[in-house]
Design a protein around this motif. Structure first.
Motif, mmCIF file in Angstrom:
data_model
loop_
_atom_site.group_PDB
_atom_site.id
_atom_site.type_symbol
_atom_site.label_atom_id
_atom_site.label_comp_id
_atom_site.label_asym_id
_atom_site.label_seq_id
_atom_site.Cartn_x
_atom_site.Cartn_y
_atom_site.Cartn_z
ATOM 1 N N LEU A 38 0.823 -1.201 0.000
ATOM 2 C CA LEU A 38 0.000 0.000 0.000
ATOM 3 C C LEU A 38 0.861 1.256 0.000
ATOM 4 O O LEU A 38 0.593 2.209 -0.749
ATOM 5 C CB LEU A 38 -0.934 -0.002 1.216
ATOM 6 C CG LEU A 38 -1.885 1.176 1.352
ATOM 7 C CD1 LEU A 38 -2.866 1.196 0.177
ATOM 8 C CD2 LEU A 38 -2.634 1.101 2.662
ATOM 9 N N ALA A 39 1.907 1.259 0.798
ATOM 10 C CA ALA A 39 2.819 2.411 0.823
ATOM 11 C C ALA A 39 3.493 2.592 -0.532
ATOM 12 O O ALA A 39 3.661 3.723 -1.010
ATOM 13 C CB ALA A 39 3.862 2.217 1.914
ATOM 14 N N LEU A 40 3.865 1.499 -1.178
ATOM 15 C CA LEU A 40 4.482 1.568 -2.506
ATOM 16 C C LEU A 40 3.507 2.105 -3.539
ATOM 17 O O LEU A 40 3.865 2.917 -4.393
ATOM 18 C CB LEU A 40 4.969 0.177 -2.897
ATOM 19 C CG LEU A 40 6.029 0.078 -3.955
ATOM 20 C CD1 LEU A 40 7.318 0.684 -3.438
ATOM 21 C CD2 LEU A 40 6.252 -1.361 -4.334
ATOM 22 N N LEU A 41 2.252 1.679 -3.461
ATOM 23 C CA LEU A 41 1.227 2.152 -4.384
ATOM 24 C C LEU A 41 0.966 3.646 -4.208
ATOM 25 O O LEU A 41 0.846 4.382 -5.198
ATOM 26 C CB LEU A 41 -0.059 1.358 -4.174
ATOM 27 C CG LEU A 41 -1.207 1.638 -5.129
ATOM 28 C CD1 LEU A 41 -0.813 1.255 -6.551
ATOM 29 C CD2 LEU A 41 -2.435 0.866 -4.711
ATOM 30 N N VAL A 42 0.900 4.098 -2.985
ATOM 31 C CA VAL A 42 0.688 5.525 -2.721
ATOM 32 C C VAL A 42 1.863 6.334 -3.248
ATOM 33 O O VAL A 42 1.684 7.373 -3.899
ATOM 34 C CB VAL A 42 0.473 5.770 -1.206
ATOM 35 C CG1 VAL A 42 0.547 7.243 -0.870
ATOM 36 C CG2 VAL A 42 -0.855 5.183 -0.773
ATOM 37 N N THR A 43 3.075 5.860 -3.015
ATOM 38 C CA THR A 43 4.267 6.560 -3.499
ATOM 39 C C THR A 43 4.290 6.620 -5.021
ATOM 40 O O THR A 43 4.580 7.664 -5.608
ATOM 41 C CB THR A 43 5.535 5.861 -2.985
ATOM 42 O OG1 THR A 43 5.488 5.808 -1.568
ATOM 43 C CG2 THR A 43 6.779 6.592 -3.434
ATOM 44 N N ALA A 44 3.965 5.520 -5.683
ATOM 45 C CA ALA A 44 3.947 5.492 -7.144
ATOM 46 C C ALA A 44 2.880 6.432 -7.702
ATOM 47 O O ALA A 44 3.104 7.112 -8.710
ATOM 48 C CB ALA A 44 3.697 4.071 -7.635
ATOM 49 N N THR A 45 1.739 6.515 -7.053
ATOM 50 C CA THR A 45 0.680 7.418 -7.495
ATOM 51 C C THR A 45 1.110 8.873 -7.385
ATOM 52 O O THR A 45 0.910 9.658 -8.313
ATOM 53 C CB THR A 45 -0.595 7.179 -6.666
ATOM 54 O OG1 THR A 45 -0.975 5.810 -6.783
ATOM 55 C CG2 THR A 45 -1.728 8.056 -7.132
ATOM 56 N N VAL A 46 1.723 9.223 -6.282
ATOM 57 C CA VAL A 46 2.190 10.600 -6.091
ATOM 58 C C VAL A 46 3.258 10.949 -7.120
ATOM 59 O O VAL A 46 3.236 12.031 -7.721
ATOM 60 C CB VAL A 46 2.716 10.789 -4.653
ATOM 61 C CG1 VAL A 46 3.439 12.115 -4.516
ATOM 62 C CG2 VAL A 46 1.573 10.701 -3.664
ATOM 63 N N LEU A 47 4.186 10.037 -7.362
ATOM 64 C CA LEU A 47 5.240 10.301 -8.343
ATOM 65 C C LEU A 47 4.687 10.394 -9.755
ATOM 66 O O LEU A 47 5.145 11.212 -10.554
ATOM 67 C CB LEU A 47 6.314 9.216 -8.259
ATOM 68 C CG LEU A 47 7.186 9.257 -7.022
ATOM 69 C CD1 LEU A 47 8.129 8.060 -6.993
ATOM 70 C CD2 LEU A 47 7.966 10.547 -6.957
ATOM 71 N N ALA A 48 3.700 9.580 -10.089
ATOM 72 C CA ALA A 48 3.106 9.638 -11.422
ATOM 73 C C ALA A 48 2.362 10.951 -11.627
ATOM 74 O O ALA A 48 2.407 11.533 -12.714
ATOM 75 C CB ALA A 48 2.159 8.462 -11.622
ATOM 76 N N GLN A 49 1.701 11.441 -10.602
ATOM 77 C CA GLN A 49 0.992 12.709 -10.716
ATOM 78 C C GLN A 49 1.963 13.872 -10.841
ATOM 79 O O GLN A 49 1.721 14.802 -11.603
ATOM 80 C CB GLN A 49 0.077 12.922 -9.515
ATOM 81 C CG GLN A 49 -1.121 12.019 -9.533
ATOM 82 C CD GLN A 49 -1.973 12.158 -8.297
ATOM 83 O OE1 GLN A 49 -1.591 12.816 -7.331
ATOM 84 N NE2 GLN A 49 -3.129 11.536 -8.306
ATOM 85 N N SER A 50 3.079 13.837 -10.126
ATOM 86 C CA SER A 50 4.033 14.934 -10.227
ATOM 87 C C SER A 50 4.717 14.929 -11.586
ATOM 88 O O SER A 50 5.041 15.983 -12.127
ATOM 89 C CB SER A 50 5.057 14.870 -9.095
ATOM 90 O OG SER A 50 5.862 13.722 -9.221
ATOM 91 N N ALA A 51 4.941 13.769 -12.180
ATOM 92 C CA ALA A 51 5.537 13.706 -13.515
ATOM 93 C C ALA A 51 4.563 14.240 -14.559
ATOM 94 O O ALA A 51 4.961 14.925 -15.501
ATOM 95 C CB ALA A 51 5.931 12.272 -13.846
ATOM 96 N N ALA A 52 3.276 13.966 -14.386
ATOM 97 C CA ALA A 52 2.280 14.470 -15.324
ATOM 98 C C ALA A 52 2.160 15.984 -15.235
ATOM 99 O O ALA A 52 2.031 16.666 -16.257
ATOM 100 C CB ALA A 52 0.927 13.812 -15.053
ATOM 101 N N SER A 53 2.215 16.526 -14.053
ATOM 102 C CA SER A 53 2.102 17.976 -13.924
ATOM 103 C C SER A 53 3.353 18.668 -14.455
ATOM 104 O O SER A 53 3.274 19.783 -14.963
ATOM 105 C CB SER A 53 1.844 18.375 -12.471
ATOM 106 O OG SER A 53 2.936 18.014 -11.666
ATOM 107 N N ALA A 54 4.508 18.017 -14.379
ATOM 108 C CA ALA A 54 5.730 18.607 -14.933
ATOM 109 C C ALA A 54 5.649 18.675 -16.453
ATOM 110 O O ALA A 54 6.095 19.646 -17.060
ATOM 111 C CB ALA A 54 6.940 17.800 -14.499
ATOM 112 N N SER A 55 5.060 17.668 -17.094
ATOM 113 C CA SER A 55 4.969 17.695 -18.553
ATOM 114 C C SER A 55 3.956 18.736 -19.021
ATOM 115 O O SER A 55 4.095 19.295 -20.098
ATOM 116 C CB SER A 55 4.595 16.311 -19.082
ATOM 117 O OG SER A 55 3.294 15.962 -18.667
ATOM 118 N N ARG A 56 2.938 19.008 -18.214
ATOM 119 C CA ARG A 56 1.966 20.040 -18.597
ATOM 120 C C ARG A 56 2.592 21.425 -18.573
ATOM 121 O O ARG A 56 2.316 22.259 -19.421
ATOM 122 C CB ARG A 56 0.766 20.015 -17.639
ATOM 123 C CG ARG A 56 -0.189 18.890 -17.884
ATOM 124 C CD ARG A 56 -1.512 19.156 -17.176
ATOM 125 N NE ARG A 56 -1.353 19.579 -15.799
ATOM 126 C CZ ARG A 56 -1.549 18.808 -14.748
ATOM 127 N NH1 ARG A 56 -1.890 17.565 -14.906
ATOM 128 N NH2 ARG A 56 -1.398 19.284 -13.535
#
Length: 68
Positions: A38-56
């Motif tokens: 669960l901790a790994l999933l939460v971390t991956a979700t946060v990192l994926a969202q920050s990468a998406a906002s950087a590309s925008r």
């Protein structure tokens, strides 16, 4: 100076190892993999969202708006 830097670097490792040893002793062994997953999933979700906002925001950089 070097001893201070070493202390600062390794203190978090010591704390993490102590917390891990406490968890193994206090929590059922079948629950720990689920909690870590669960901790790994939460971390991956946060990192994926920050990468998406950087590309925008990369599409609208100041250098693209004012070409030389």
């Amino acid at each position: 100076m070097s001893a201070t830097a070493g202390t600062l670097l390794f203190t978090s490792n010591v704390i993490g190892l102590a917390l891990g040893a406490g968890l193994v002793d206090a929590v059922d062994h079948r629950l720990l993999p689920a909690l870590f997953g669960l901790a790994l999933l939460v971390t991956a979700t946060v990192l994926a969202q920050s990468a998406a906002s950087a590309s925008r925001t990369a599409d609208r950089s100041a250098s693209d708006a004012n070409p030389a």
